[in-house]
Design a protein around this motif. Structure first.
Motif, PDB file in Angstrom:
ATOM      1  N   SER A  11      39.751 -29.331 -24.395  1.00  0.00           N
ATOM      2  CA  SER A  11      38.508 -29.461 -23.623  1.00  0.00           C
ATOM      3  C   SER A  11      38.178 -28.186 -22.876  1.00  0.00           C
ATOM      4  O   SER A  11      37.015 -27.971 -22.498  1.00  0.00           O
ATOM      5  CB  SER A  11      38.638 -30.609 -22.611  1.00  0.00           C
ATOM      6  OG  SER A  11      38.813 -31.837 -23.263  1.00  0.00           O
ATOM      7  N   HIS A  12      39.184 -27.335 -22.646  1.00  0.00           N
ATOM      8  CA  HIS A  12      38.955 -26.125 -21.867  1.00  0.00           C
ATOM      9  C   HIS A  12      38.066 -25.110 -22.589  1.00  0.00           C
ATOM     10  O   HIS A  12      37.507 -24.223 -21.942  1.00  0.00           O
ATOM     11  CB  HIS A  12      40.276 -25.485 -21.428  1.00  0.00           C
ATOM     12  CG  HIS A  12      41.200 -25.134 -22.551  1.00  0.00           C
ATOM     13  ND1 HIS A  12      41.736 -26.076 -23.400  1.00  0.00           N
ATOM     14  CD2 HIS A  12      41.712 -23.945 -22.949  1.00  0.00           C
ATOM     15  CE1 HIS A  12      42.523 -25.482 -24.275  1.00  0.00           C
ATOM     16  NE2 HIS A  12      42.524 -24.194 -24.027  1.00  0.00           N
ATOM     17  N   PHE A  13      37.928 -25.220 -23.921  1.00  0.00           N
ATOM     18  CA  PHE A  13      36.979 -24.332 -24.589  1.00  0.00           C
ATOM     19  C   PHE A  13      36.095 -25.068 -25.598  1.00  0.00           C
ATOM     20  O   PHE A  13      35.240 -24.446 -26.227  1.00  0.00           O
ATOM     21  CB  PHE A  13      37.669 -23.129 -25.250  1.00  0.00           C
ATOM     22  CG  PHE A  13      38.568 -23.466 -26.412  1.00  0.00           C
ATOM     23  CD1 PHE A  13      38.056 -23.707 -27.670  1.00  0.00           C
ATOM     24  CD2 PHE A  13      39.946 -23.497 -26.240  1.00  0.00           C
ATOM     25  CE1 PHE A  13      38.891 -23.992 -28.752  1.00  0.00           C
ATOM     26  CE2 PHE A  13      40.789 -23.777 -27.315  1.00  0.00           C
ATOM     27  CZ  PHE A  13      40.251 -24.028 -28.565  1.00  0.00           C
ATOM     28  N   SER A  14      36.257 -26.377 -25.739  1.00  0.00           N
ATOM     29  CA  SER A  14      35.404 -27.149 -26.648  1.00  0.00           C
ATOM     30  C   SER A  14      34.971 -28.451 -25.981  1.00  0.00           C
ATOM     31  O   SER A  14      35.227 -29.536 -26.503  1.00  0.00           O
ATOM     32  CB  SER A  14      36.168 -27.429 -27.953  1.00  0.00           C
ATOM     33  OG  SER A  14      35.326 -28.045 -28.904  1.00  0.00           O
ATOM     34  N   PRO A  15      34.301 -28.365 -24.829  1.00  0.00           N
ATOM     35  CA  PRO A  15      34.009 -29.578 -24.061  1.00  0.00           C
ATOM     36  C   PRO A  15      33.089 -30.562 -24.771  1.00  0.00           C
ATOM     37  O   PRO A  15      33.242 -31.783 -24.614  1.00  0.00           O
ATOM     38  CB  PRO A  15      33.364 -29.039 -22.776  1.00  0.00           C
ATOM     39  CG  PRO A  15      32.838 -27.683 -23.133  1.00  0.00           C
ATOM     40  CD  PRO A  15      33.810 -27.152 -24.140  1.00  0.00           C
ATOM     41  N   ASP A  16      32.145 -30.065 -25.577  1.00  0.00           N
ATOM     42  CA  ASP A  16      31.191 -30.966 -26.216  1.00  0.00           C
ATOM     43  C   ASP A  16      31.842 -31.882 -27.243  1.00  0.00           C
ATOM     44  O   ASP A  16      31.296 -32.951 -27.566  1.00  0.00           O
ATOM     45  CB  ASP A  16      30.074 -30.161 -26.894  1.00  0.00           C
ATOM     46  CG  ASP A  16      29.166 -29.482 -25.889  1.00  0.00           C
ATOM     47  OD1 ASP A  16      29.238 -29.828 -24.690  1.00  0.00           O
ATOM     48  OD2 ASP A  16      28.383 -28.594 -26.298  1.00  0.00           O
TER      49      ASP A  16
END
Length: 325
Positions: free
Chosen positions: A185-190
């Motif tokens: 989630s830290h670089f791909s939250p969507d």
């Protein structure tokens, strides 16, 4: 707020630092994290990146495990297509033999680098990750003694395997195999909620897990005030900006104003990629973390904090631990 909380360390090399200094800082952070109640301390495999020192991930795991006593230490993750599964079985069998009951093996299928470096790493094995399930099966076979070749050390050892992902591929595979899953989630939250839904929907109980276990990576930059945290976070923002610009450099010191550095387009791109980041003083972080955990129903949180100053980085992890313990 009671939840398992862990550390993701990219072993940052700062603009005024060295790899040796990065490893000293990581060991120091790990000792503090152990004291503060963190559950795991994971290191990530990246290559050809001047700001990340953990390329030889298994070696650094041994360094961190030797500097601590009880905290679990592992990979977040080993990029399996870069390696022969037998080598990873032997490396982690060695780590588990040296530090019994403390080693985790988190696996990803991305290269963790650029295409040219990937070719240098993989030589004749130019896997694009499509055969990751087969590589995973081979690796598990070495630990379970199902292969004709024996991994020594490795065979017969119980080393928890996690699948890592930033999309749905590993989410579904982890669910089908009944393995724990860690999402970036830290670089791909969507993609967080779709991947979690896929993992939970496809989860099949196994000898490893009876029910799903999802751990989410999240950027948390905490300080004693919102303003100081916002300033500290500019080092992380500059790091991602330089990646977008294909200008990999060591971690940069914080700045007072990012608007003088990025364009409006770059700012929008970074805000999308770093949209789940939690930045602020203790009350702000507590509120945002609580909302994030409630929304995702995460079983565990893995905190990443790319902060230039080591003491400020320690303070950030201390604040998070005070909130989550």
């Amino acid at each position: 707020m009671s939840i398992l909380y862990s550390v993701l360390d990219l072993a940052p090399i700062t603009a005024d630092g060295t790899s040796a200094g990065s490893f000293r800082n990581s060991a120091d952070l790990a000792r503090h994290a152990e004291k503060w109640g963190y559950n795991r301390y994971w290191l990530a495999e990246h290559h050809n990146m001047p700001g990340i020192a953990s390329s030889a991930t298994s070696v650094v795991i041994g360094h961190i495990a030797s500097a601590t006593k009880t905290i679990r230490v592992g990979s977040g993750g080993i990029m399996l297509p870069n390696h022969a599964p037998l080598v990873i079985a032997e490396q982690f069998g060695t780590l588990e033999s040296l530090f019994p009951g403390r080693i985790d093996l988190g696996l990803g299928r991305a290269p963790g680098t650029d295409q040219m470096t990937m070719r240098a790493l993989r030589r004749q094995n130019m896997s694009d990750g499509h055969d990751f399930p087969e590589q995973l099966e081979e690796l598990r076979g070495y630990f379970e003694g199902r292969n004709h070749i024996h991994a020594v050390p490795g065979e017969g050892l119980n080393i928890p395997i996690w699948l890592l992902g930033s999309s749905g591929f590993s989410a579904r595979l982890a669910g089908d195999l009944g393995l724990p899953f860690s999402f970036a989630s830290h670089f791909s939250p969507d993609n967080t909620m779709p991947a979690l839904a896929l993992y939970r929907r496809h989860f099949t109980p196994s000898d490893v897990l009876e029910k799903p276990h999802a751990m989410l990576g999240v950027n948390v930059i905490a300080a004693d005030t919102d303003a100081e945290a916002e300033r500290l976070a500019t080092s992380m923002q500059q790091q991602f900006l330089n990646l977008i610009r294909n200008n990999a450099v060591p971690l940069q010191p914080p700045v007072d104003n990012m608007d003088s550095i990025w364009s409006e387009f770059e700012k929008a791109a970074l805000q999308q990629q770093l949209g789940a980041s939690i930045i602020g003083g203790p009350e702000t972080v507590k509120k945002k973390l609580s909302s994030f955990i409630e929304e995702t129903n995460a079983d565990e949180i893995m905190v990443n904090a790319q902060i230039f100053d080591h003491d400020a980085r320690l303070r950030s992890f201390e604040i998070v631990a005070d909130i989550l313990k």
